[in-house]
Design a protein around this motif. Structure first.
Motif, mmCIF file in Angstrom:
data_model
loop_
_atom_site.group_PDB
_atom_site.id
_atom_site.type_symbol
_atom_site.label_atom_id
_atom_site.label_comp_id
_atom_site.label_asym_id
_atom_site.label_seq_id
_atom_site.Cartn_x
_atom_site.Cartn_y
_atom_site.Cartn_z
ATOM 1 N N HIS B 618 39.644 28.664 35.239
ATOM 2 C CA HIS B 618 38.993 28.999 36.315
ATOM 3 C C HIS B 618 37.549 29.921 36.024
ATOM 4 N N THR B 619 36.644 30.200 36.910
ATOM 5 C CA THR B 619 35.676 30.874 36.435
ATOM 6 C C THR B 619 35.153 32.160 36.942
ATOM 7 N N VAL B 620 35.661 32.367 38.374
ATOM 8 C CA VAL B 620 35.504 33.748 38.963
ATOM 9 C C VAL B 620 37.108 34.419 39.075
ATOM 10 N N PHE B 621 37.101 35.743 38.706
ATOM 11 C CA PHE B 621 38.326 36.454 38.926
ATOM 12 C C PHE B 621 38.270 37.570 39.464
ATOM 13 N N SER B 622 39.008 38.165 40.311
ATOM 14 C CA SER B 622 39.236 39.315 40.818
ATOM 15 C C SER B 622 40.295 40.265 40.213
ATOM 16 N N TYR B 623 40.243 41.623 40.139
ATOM 17 C CA TYR B 623 40.952 42.506 39.151
ATOM 18 C C TYR B 623 41.589 43.336 40.049
#
Lengths: 158, 779
Positions: B618-623
């Protein structure tokens, strides 16, 4: 059987099977689909209505049981011109509505609570909601809505 | 009703969703609420046996029931009779083999629900029983029956591994190693609206109103399964009464289509009972996880070994993709230079494993975050310090090998958590535990990738129309199942166009009206469609201002600004009603359409094309970083979660109320997963078949939740946002696990959920009995 009852303040007489479930009578025969069915066995509270001013589950009642009764459903809560009941207004404002499938039952439960206890504390609210399941909200904003509605009804808010 | 209509939509504000009005009044029409005139009821005879070869289905007795219109079996299906998101391996009506108790054998259409019920009970079938597979281990035993004899992987739907650095060799260079094995249960979605819909077949065209997350994919999948051209099939998706992944894929669609085509010109209604929903719908995968984490003496993580087995049930559904996401996220938001992560999704004769909020990540986070705490304890570091020491920053790789190139806010989340009163005052609170009570505090973190990964194009097509009345209609094809993406689209368009809610209208997902937008899943609904919508709005703005300039014969479009209902010509102050402008435009000119394709990673973290196809990387992650305070009653084993807080990086908040709703709902579901929701089966049969035995949290079970966001900008997101729909649930179970361990001197649960009985068992046995297969430190 010939069934006579009051539905949302209007007298009504109709022909139905005595063992017709009240939820089917409301939803299918009378088109009042605001009362939801989510378990059909009295576990979830989505079909909460009021019968003679007491909370009842429409999935656990049959037509013969409501002969001569006064029935209130979610559709009967708003005032003339569809002005929202303070509890309905509070649910919108507090963000207590997500998918909305439990909402009518929750609104009925909170309305009933506030008529009995106008200024409930947190525990009283949680207990009053304990018969209604919600899978979206985690209940917090529904609690907020109940508190906001109490303030509205007690005229603490405009 | 002015609660909403007169306000102006604005990004960043907590604004009520317009659909809330209809929902509180009971007027919103869900798929469950469609009762066409003279409608018929359709229902399904389910197998009730876990594995067998179907010989014949007998429908004669059922056909004699008054009111029964038609009974269909596989012989009546003209299409492929196979459905499935990735592999089409699930029959609509069984034709050869029964693979789980929920398989459908015959479809009955009747005039009343009573006639339907009577007829279903009279259908019988002949079969040759086959031995069943009920655990992932059984699937690989010598002589185990093959659930899909033609599947090249045998009983393994998908297996894969991701190795980085020196892999397992690196454990030799570790100063400390901890090990953990846990078994996680299935989880049932338990959305309030069970799977349902209504279909009608008229003049060769089939229309299905359905409670779904995926109208466009449904159209393609159903069409080929039942043998109708996709152009002749319309899927209409009203507001959905809860989805959480369980309606990401076909439920009633093909069955309703078959029923409607067999009984044309009459609406056909199907609504699964709660028991049927439990039996036939997908579940969060049961999983077994074995973790080994190695670190240097200073607490820096060095090596990770993961083995993850997912029980995917009898059909692919989305089991391969769930495994893929689990493997990619197996090492959490930490830098670990050497890792060997392997996993399998295994066919069994249990219920179907499929998509459920979190999509494999709650399972791996459950193990990883407990391993982190074990390591902290071993090295005498605080759980927060060891996380901060190893937390990723932008540019780092996570253990699966994915490089984090976009906003990466886990360190900000941890810093915020460290300052929170619940963290700072935890020790004082614990010391005040009443008699017979133990108190503990535990934390856990997670990251969660958005979208479909590199292989499947993650696209949405937004359509915007200026109506003749001068209002704007937003046509969106990505379902609102309660997450509230609908209102975020109004906020975005309303903000950019400076229009009030009364000048804006949503057109809900409908393959006949809206354009393909992909699924309401993968934390992508608002992100992907939002980006498409912004482009459509900008094109509309340019077009309208230019036409206004031409019409008034003034300079150019830049001289105009939008005000509610009008365009204002700034140099003269003259106002041009949008309705008047609309009248100058042809119907096509009043529409703008924009397609957005989300950024796909070009990085190769694995040569395994199957894993790439299943979404890595994936390219965009939330944390997120979560903290739970628990109290354990040592007499009953009862666990109360007293307080909960979470800090999240999901970019800028479009609507803070909606952010809180997602977090609160996800945490509540996670607490159910950790403490109550035990989906018990015996040889594929359900022992917790309904809501009286499968316990989901009620209002008395959920603690106050304090939620905040670090509000970092994600530059690829619409208005800087990232998805939050799934990360909210990922670290809840391990936060509870770590709090429980903190309370009771390190006791940990192997088989989840942590019910009172299991808690009592932990309290009465030593933490690490010699020789027992317990979670322990190795060095």
């Amino acid at each position: 059987m010939k069934l006579s009852f009051t539905l949302n303040h209007n007298a009504l007489t109709l022909e139905t099977e005595p063992d017709r479930r009240v939820i089917d009578l409301l939803r299918e025969d009378l088109g009042l689909t605001g009362t939801k069915e989510a378990c059909g066995e009295g576990e979830c509270g989505a079909c909460t209505i009021r019968v003679n001013k007491e909370l009842r589950l429409a999935c656990l009642m049959i037509a013969a049981q409501i002969e001569g009764c006064s029935i209130e459903t979610i559709e009967g809560l708003a005032g003339p011109d569809q002005a929202l009941h303070p509890v309905q207004e509070a649910f919108v404002q507090a963000g207590a509505v997500q998918c909305g499938f439990c909402t009518p039952g929750m609104v009925m439960a909170v309305t009933d609570l506030l008529e009995a206890i106008p200024d409930p504390d947190e525990t009283q609210i949680r207990k009053a909601l304990s018969g209604n399941l919600c899978r979206c909200t985690g209940y917090q904003k529904i609690m907020d809505a109940a508190q906001l509605a109490a303030k509205k009804e007690n005229k603490c808010l405009p | 009703m002015n609660l909403i209509s007169k306000t102006s939509p604005s990004v960043g504000a907590s604004q009520a969703r317009p659909d809330a009005l209809n929902k509180v009044m009971g007027h919103e029409k869900f798929a469950a609420d469609y009762y066409g005139p003279r409608h018929l009821w359709a229902g399904v005879r389910r197998a009730g046996i876990p594995h067998g070869r179907l010989i014949s289905v007998s429908t004669e007795a059922a056909k004699q029931v008054p009111g029964v219109k038609k009974i269909l079996t596989h012989k009546d299906v003209n299409g492929s009779n196979r459905q499935g998101v990735i592999q089409k391996d699930q029959p609509v009506l069984v034709d050869d083999r029964i693979r789980h108790c929920g398989d459908a054998l015959a479809l009955v259409i009747a005039e009343t629900s009573q006639a339907l019920e009577t007829a279903l009970a009279l259908i019988s079938f002949e079969y040759e029983a086959l031995p069943g597979i009920f655990t992932t281990a059984e699937a690989f035993q010598y002589g185990a029956p093959l659930i899909h004899p033609t599947h090249p992987g045998g009983n393994c739907l998908l297996s894969g591994q991701l190795v980085s650095g020196k892999g397992l060799e690196a454990f030799e260079a570790c100063d400390a190693i901890v090990e953990l094995t846990i078994d996680l249960p299935r989880q049932e979605h338990a959305y309030l609206e069970t799977e349902c819909g209504e279909a009608v077949y008229e003049k060769g065209e089939l229309s299905i109103v359905v409670s779904t997350q995926t109208p466009f994919r449904d159209r393609a999948e159903t069409a080929q399964a039942i043998g109708i051209s996709p152009e002749k099939l319309r899927i209409i998706a009203p507001y959905c009464g809860g989805g959480f992944g369980g309606k990401d894929g076909i439920t009633v669609q093909s069955l309703l289509g078959l029923a409607a085509m067999a009984c044309p010109d009459v609406p056909i209604k199907m609504m699964w009972s709660r028991e049927e929903s439990f039996l036939a719908g997908p579940k969060r995968h049961a999983a077994s996880l074995h973790y080994r984490l190695g670190a240097k003496q200073n607490g820096v993580f060095h090596a990770l070994e993961v083995r993850a087995d997912f029980d995917t049930g009898p059909y692919d559904h989305l089991g391969g993709a769930v495994l893929g996401l689990a493997l990619e996220h197996a090492g959490g938001p930490y830098r670990i230079p050497h890792a060997a992560i392997q996993g399998k999704a295994v066919y069994t004769n249990n219920t179907i494993g499929g998509a459920f909020r979190g999509f494999g990540v709650p399972q791996v986070a459950a193990a990883m975050e407990q391993a982190v705490d074990l390591m902290a304890e071993k090295l005498s570091l605080s759980p927060l310090d060891i996380r901060m020491k190893n937390a990723v920053q932008k540019g780092d790789k996570i253990p699966s090998g994915t490089t984090l190139k976009t906003s990466t806010g886990i360190r900000e989340c941890l810093a915020r958590l460290k300052a929170h009163p619940l963290y700072r005052e935890a020790d004082a609170w614990k010391k005040k535990a009443p008699a017979h009570m133990l108190r503990g505090s535990g934390m856990a973190c997670a990251l969660h990738g958005m979208g479909y990964g590199p292989f499947v194009p993650d696209t949405a097509i937004a359509k915007l129309e200026l109506t003749k009345q001068g209002r704007f209609k937003i046509y969106f094809g990505v379902v609102d199942m309660g997450q509230g993406n609908g209102v975020t689209f109004l906020q975005m368009a309303g903000d950019l166009l400076n229009q009030n809610y009364e000048n804006l209208e949503l057109v809900l997902p409908d393959t006949g009206l809206t354009l393909p937008c992909g699924s309401a899943s993968a934390s992508r609904s608002t992100y992907t469609f939002g980006n498409a919508l912004i482009q459509a709005v900008e094109t509309m703005k340019t077009r309208l201002t230019q036409r206004a300039a031409d019409s008034l014969m003034v300079g150019d479009g830049d001289e105009f600004c939008f005000i509610p209902g009008h365009l204002r010509h700034l140099p003269t102050g003259r106002e041009f009603p949008l309705a008047q402008l609309a009248a100058l435009l042809g119907p096509e000119e009043r529409i703008t359409i924009s397609r957005y394709r989300a950024l796909a990673s070009k990085e190769t973290v694995t040569q395994d094309t199957a894993l790439q196809m299943h979404g890595i990387p994936h390219t965009v992650f939330s944390y997120t970083a979560h903290l739970a305070h628990v109290e354990i009653d040592t007499l009953t084993g009862g666990i109360t979660v007293c307080n909960y807080t979470a800090v999240t990086d999901c970019g800028r908040l479009i609507n803070p109320d909606l952010y809180q709703q997602q977090m609160q709902g996800g945490i509540a579901q996670g607490l159910g997963y950790a403490l109550y929701e035990d989906f018990i089966t015996d040889k594929g049969r359900l022992l917790t078949a309904n809501l009286s035995t499968y316990i989901i949290p009620g209002a008395l079970d959920i603690p106050p939740m304090a939620l905040s966001s670090v509000d970092l900008q994600e530059n690829t997101g619409p208005f800087g946002m990232k998805g939050v729909g799934e990360i909210c649930i990922d670290p809840v179970l391990p936060a509870v696990a770590n709090a429980v361990a903190d309370a009771c001197g390190g006791g940990r649960c192997r088989q989840w959920p942590l019910t009172c009985e299991r808690m009592l068992e932990i309290l009465t046995i030593p933490v690490c009995p010699p020789g027992a297969d317990m979670n322990r430190s190795l060095i």
